[in-house]
Design an enzyme around this catalytic site. Structure first.
Site, PDB file in Angstrom:
ATOM      1  N   ASP A   9       0.871  -1.183   0.000  1.00  0.00           N
ATOM      2  CA  ASP A   9       0.000   0.000   0.000  1.00  0.00           C
ATOM      3  C   ASP A   9       0.905   1.230   0.000  1.00  0.00           C
ATOM      4  OD1 ASP A   9      -2.442   1.570   0.285  1.00  0.00           O
ATOM      5  OD2 ASP A   9      -1.890   1.895   2.363  1.00  0.00           O
ATOM      6  N   SER A  10       0.281   2.398  -0.162  1.00  0.00           N
ATOM      7  CA  SER A  10       1.057   3.646  -0.092  1.00  0.00           C
ATOM      8  C   SER A  10       1.502   3.941   1.340  1.00  0.00           C
ATOM      9  CB  SER A  10       0.189   4.802  -0.585  1.00  0.00           C
ATOM     10  OG  SER A  10      -0.911   4.977   0.290  1.00  0.00           O
ATOM     11  N   CYS A  72      -4.321  -1.443  -1.982  1.00  0.00           N
ATOM     12  CA  CYS A  72      -4.450  -0.005  -2.208  1.00  0.00           C
ATOM     13  C   CYS A  72      -5.377   0.161  -3.410  1.00  0.00           C
ATOM     14  CB  CYS A  72      -3.069   0.571  -2.520  1.00  0.00           C
ATOM     15  SG  CYS A  72      -3.089   2.301  -3.026  1.00  0.00           S
ATOM     16  N   CYS A 183     -10.971   3.225  -0.185  1.00  0.00           N
ATOM     17  CA  CYS A 183      -9.564   3.521   0.114  1.00  0.00           C
ATOM     18  C   CYS A 183      -9.268   2.714   1.367  1.00  0.00           C
ATOM     19  CB  CYS A 183      -9.372   5.009   0.380  1.00  0.00           C
ATOM     20  SG  CYS A 183      -7.737   5.432   1.024  1.00  0.00           S
ATOM     21  N   HIS A 185      -7.321   3.094   3.643  1.00  0.00           N
ATOM     22  CA  HIS A 185      -7.088   3.889   4.864  1.00  0.00           C
ATOM     23  C   HIS A 185      -8.389   4.162   5.637  1.00  0.00           C
ATOM     24  CE1 HIS A 185      -3.174   4.808   3.062  1.00  0.00           C
ATOM     25  NE2 HIS A 185      -2.820   5.450   4.163  1.00  0.00           N
TER      26      HIS A 185
HETATM   27  N1  DGL Z   1      -4.767   3.343   0.730  1.00  0.00           N
HETATM   28  C1  DGL Z   1      -4.818   3.861  -0.556  1.00  0.00           C
HETATM   29  C2  DGL Z   1      -6.053   3.472  -1.338  1.00  0.00           C
HETATM   30  O1  DGL Z   1      -6.696   2.505  -1.000  1.00  0.00           O
HETATM   31  C3  DGL Z   1      -4.184   5.136  -0.972  1.00  0.00           C
HETATM   32  C4  DGL Z   1      -4.236   6.360  -0.145  1.00  0.00           C
HETATM   33  C5  DGL Z   1      -3.293   7.369  -0.738  1.00  0.00           C
HETATM   34  O2  DGL Z   1      -2.087   7.094  -0.697  1.00  0.00           O
HETATM   35  O3  DGL Z   1      -3.733   8.403  -1.274  1.00  0.00           O
HETATM   36  O4  DGL Z   1      -6.392   4.094  -2.316  1.00  0.00           O
END
Ligand code: DGL
Length: 269
Positions: A9-10, A72, A183, A185
């Site tokens: 992931d990021s 991600c 997302c 996150h």
């Molecule tokens: N967790 C990520 C996603 O599902 C990316 C969040 C990001 O780095 O902008 O898109």
């Protein structure tokens, strides 16, 4: 040596998928890479996200994993086909599982999607949802402020709650009965999101369904671990590990408290 499931992931977002993997597949070893030095991915052009994803996959391949999980949405939206074409092991993303989970849940056929700018711009959820159910109505909203907040470990603060409120306000008057947290996150903000959207809207995180996909693929291909040992997981991040480690330990505590975990020094790639 046990082959691991490699998850990327990021930043910390993919840990929401890792938690489900640890819950559903407690004997599987996980190697995680969070690209915290280059997070967020959301505002970046698709070509750059694709390039970063390739780099991380190349890095993870040195551990000889049995599967790659792109935990991600932003990277899944723009890079999954590219990665599938480059590696010979199964590659799992988070968008199809999230779309499937929402279709199972909706009664009204009106589904909201929140995600990064990149994910919403790609329309990957609209495509995935309409592939399963062509008549579905999708209401998408980019919430670019949320992932950076989570990345700083501030998801329980009042400020986080008001940013969630502000980000979700365009969806409040939409007739949706499900909201896809597009997302990885966002499950960290589940409490605030649920308060803002109210009890009529079911929140869908792709984490659970993604872990089920992983489990199905492993058993179909007879790739599950035969070991009954407690695995030694490995976590890498490309930036400073302090906040990353705190968030990860806290989020995964019920699964890693007695499990030996190897925390690596940051690796800038
Ligand atoms: N967790 C990520 C996603 O599902 C990316 C969040 C990001 O780095 O902008 O898109």
């Amino acid at each position: 040596m046990q082959q691991a499931i490699a998850v990327l992931d990021s930043g910390v977002g993919g840990l929401t998928v890792v938690k489900e993997v640890m819950k559903q597949l407690p004997h599987e070893k996980v190697i995680y890479f969070g690209d915290t030095a280059r997070s967020p991915y959301g505002p970046r052009p698709a070509s750059e996200v694709r390039h970063f994803t390739r780099q991380i996959v190349d890095y993870l391949l040195q551990f000889n994993p049995k599967m790659i999980v792109i935990a991600c949405n932003t990277a899944t939206a723009v890079a999954i086909e590219d990665i599938r074409a480059r590696v010979s092991i199964p590659v799992v993303g988070v968008i199809s599982p999230g779309a499937r989970a929402a279709i199972k849940m909706t009664r009204s056929g009106r589904i909201g999607v929140i995600g990064t700018d990149g994910t919403i711009r790609s329309q990957a959820y609209e495509t995935a949802l309409r592939q399963i159910s062509p008549d579905i109505h999708v209401y998408s909203e980019a919430c670019p402020l949320l992932a950076p907040f989570v990345e700083r470990g501030l998801f329980s603060s009042d400020r986080a709650h008001s940013i969630v409120e502000q980000s979700l306000s365009p969806l409040k008057d939409k007739p949706i009965d499900c909201l896809i947290l597009g997302c990885t996150h966002y499950p960290f903000l589940m409490e605030s999101i649920s308060q803002v959207m109210g009890p009529e809207v079911t929140l869908i995180s792709s984490a659970e369904e993604t872990a089920r996909d992983i489990s199905t693929i492993l058993s179909q291909r007879n790739m599950q671990t035969k070991s009954n040992e407690i695995p030694i997981h490995q976590f890498f991040c490309s930036g400073t590990p302090i906040v990353f480690r705190q968030i990860a330990e806290n989020w995964l505590k019920e699964y890693i408290s007695f499990i030996p975990v190897v925390w690596q020094v940051p690796t800038i790639i």
